[in-house]
Design an enzyme around this catalytic site. Structure first.
Site, PDB file in Angstrom:
ATOM      1  N   GLU A  10       0.835  -1.207   0.000  1.00 17.73           N
ATOM      2  CA  GLU A  10       0.000   0.000   0.000  1.00 17.73           C
ATOM      3  C   GLU A  10       0.874   1.264   0.000  1.00 17.73           C
ATOM      4  OE1 GLU A  10      -0.142  -2.665   1.971  1.00 17.73           O
ATOM      5  OE2 GLU A  10      -2.012  -2.751   3.108  1.00 17.73           O
ATOM      6  N   SER A  25       6.616 -40.411  10.686  1.00 15.86           N
ATOM      7  CA  SER A  25       6.402 -39.731  11.970  1.00 15.86           C
ATOM      8  C   SER A  25       5.645 -38.419  11.770  1.00 15.86           C
ATOM      9  CB  SER A  25       7.723 -39.520  12.708  1.00 15.86           C
ATOM     10  OG  SER A  25       8.586 -38.711  11.953  1.00 15.86           O
ATOM     11  N   GLY A  59      13.878 -39.629   5.238  1.00 10.40           N
ATOM     12  CA  GLY A  59      13.343 -40.805   4.560  1.00 10.40           C
ATOM     13  C   GLY A  59      11.991 -41.267   5.076  1.00 10.40           C
TER      14      GLY A  59
HETATM   15 ZN   LIG Z   1       0.760  -2.752   6.040  1.00  7.27          ZN
END
Ligand SMILES: [Zn+2]
Length: 351
Positions: free
Chosen positions: A50, A299, A293
Site C-alpha cells: 500500500e 512420523s 526418509g
Molecule cells: Zn501494512
C-alpha cells in the site's frame, strides 16, 4: 487482466521467493478507471504494498479506489501501519478479498478505515487470494510452518535400494521441480539415515536465500565428514537432536557453526517433532519441506503435521538391485480407475 484485484494479485506474486514469513501483497490504486499507483511487498523490513502504491500515486490517491489482496495492517510491525497512511492520503475506498486472520489485524484494519469514512469492500477474488497466501495464512493462524512432504518412489513402492541407494529414482524434470519447491520454502528437513545414505548438501541452485537445512538426528549418528556439515556451505544448518547424542559430537558441530537444538524425546526416544515444528514457528519458519526418509515421513504423518504432498512415481523396478542405474526400464501406461491411479507396465530387461 479483467479486474483491479486480479492485477493486485499478479503484483503480489512477484514476491513469491522473497517475502517469507510475510504474505505476498500487491496493491493497485485506481482513479476514474486509470491506474495511478501500484506496489508490491518485496520482503521483511521493506515497505508494504500500500505504501509503495501510495508513493507512486502521490496527490492522485485522493478520492481514489485502492485494491489490495490482504487487509491493510493497523499495527506497528517492522514498518508503520498502512491504515494510517491510507487515511492520511484521503482515499475513497479500499477493496480486500477477506479479513486477515492474523490476530494483530483480524478486522481491525477494516474497522479503522470505516471509522475514518473510507468505504471498505470485502470479497473480491477471495478464493484466488487465499490460494496465493495459503502458506502464510496457515502459519499465521497455527504459529507453525506449513509442511510439504515430498518423496520419489519406484513402481514397486521403493524409495531406495536395500542398501539405501536412491540417486536417482526420479527424472531430471522431477528433480528440477523439487528445486523449485525448495526455493519457495523457509526450511528443508531430512532424517539422519538420508544424510548417511545419500550424503546430500541440500543446496538450492539460483535463489535469493538458502532455506534452513534441518537434520533430524535423535542419537547423534551422522558422521562429521558428511557434506551437509561443511562449514563453507551457503546458508545455515540446524541439527535437531535429543540429550542422547554424545557431547563431543555436539561440540564438534558447534565448532563448525552448526546449530544444535536439543529437543525433548518422545516414547520411542526420538526427537519430539511436534515440539520441533512449534519451535520452528517461533523462529518465523513459515514453511517446511520434509524430504524423507521413510521413517521421518511416517512420523510426520502420525502427528498429522503434513499439509501437502508431492509424490514422484518413477516407471522403474528396484526389486533387489544394488544400484539405481541397474533399475529395469519400463514401457508404461497410466489410467485412472475409481480413486486409484493404475499403471500398467512392461519391463525392458537389460542384457
Ligand atoms: Zn501494512
Amino acid at each position: 487482466m479483467s479486474n483491479f484485484m486480479q492485477q493486485a494479485l499478479f503484483l503480489a506474486a512477484k514476491g513469491r521467493l522473497k517475502v517469507a514469513p510475510n504474505p505476498m501483497v500487491g496493491c493497485i490504486i485506481e482513479r476514474d478507471g486509470e491506474i495511478v499507483g501500484q506496489g508490491w511487498h518485496k520482503g521483511p523490513g521493506q515497505p508494504h504494498a500500500e505504501i509503495e502504491a501510495l508513493k507512486e500515486a502521490g496527490i492522485k490517491a485522493q478520492q481514489a479506489n485502492v485494491y489490495v489482496n490482504l487487509e491493510p495492517c493497523c499495527h506497528y510491525g517492522r514498518t508503520p501501519p498502512c491504515v494510517d497512511a491510507l487515511i492520511k492520503a484521503q482515499v475513497k475506498s479500499v477493496h480486500i478479498p477477506f479479513i486477515d486472520p492474523n490476530p494483530l489485524v483480524n478486522g481491525q484494519g477494516a474497522i479503522k478505515l470505516k471509522e475514518a469514512g473510507i468505504e471498505v469492500y470485502i470479497g473480491e477474488e477471495e478464493k484466488a487470494a487465499r490460494q496465493l497466501n495459503e502458506v502464510f495464512l496457515y502459519y499465521i493462524t497455527n504459529k507453525r510452518p506449513y509442511v510439504i512432504a515430498k518423496w520419489a518412489m519406484s513402481l514397486d513402492g521403493k524409495m531406495a535400494t536395500d542398501n539405501g541407494h536412491a540417486k536417482w529414482i526420479s527424472s531430471a524434470e522431477s528433480r528440477d521441480q523439487v528445486q523449485q519447491i525448495r526455493r519457495e520454502v523457509s526450511a528443508i528437513l531430512v532424517g539422519s539415515k538420508t544424510v548417511i545414505n545419500d550424503d546430500p548438501e541440500l543446496i538450492v541452485r539460483i535463489t535469493y536465500r538458502q532455506p534452513l537445512r534441518i537434520i533430524l538426528d535423535s542419537s547423534g549418528n551422522i558422521p562429521l565428514e558428511a557434506r551437509i556439515l561443511n562449514p563453507n556451505l551457503l546458508g545455515k544448518t540446524l541439527i535437531a537432536t535429543t540429550e542422547k547424542s554424545p557431547l563431543i559430537w555436539q561440540e564438534k558441530l558447534l565448532e563448525r557453526g552448526i546449530e544444535i537444538l536439543i529437543c525433548p524425546a518422545n516414547k520411542e526416544q526420538k526427537v519430539d517433532i511436534v515440539y520441533l515444528v512449534n519451535e520452528l514457528g517461533k523462529r518465523e519458519i513459515s514453511s517446511l519441506l520434509v524430504e524423507g526418509g521413510r521413517e521421518v515421513l511416517a512420523s510426520f504423518f502420525a502427528e498429522k503435521l503434513i499439509n501437502k504432498i508431492y509424490t514422484y512415481i518413477a516407471p522403474k523396478l528396484i526389486g533387489k538391485i544394488a544400484n539405481m542405474q541397474n533399475a529395469a526400464q519400463l514401457i508404461y501406461e497410466q489410467h485412472n480407475l475409481g480413486q486409484d491411479m493404475l499403471i500398467t507396465a512392461k519391463p525392458v530387461w537389460n542384457e
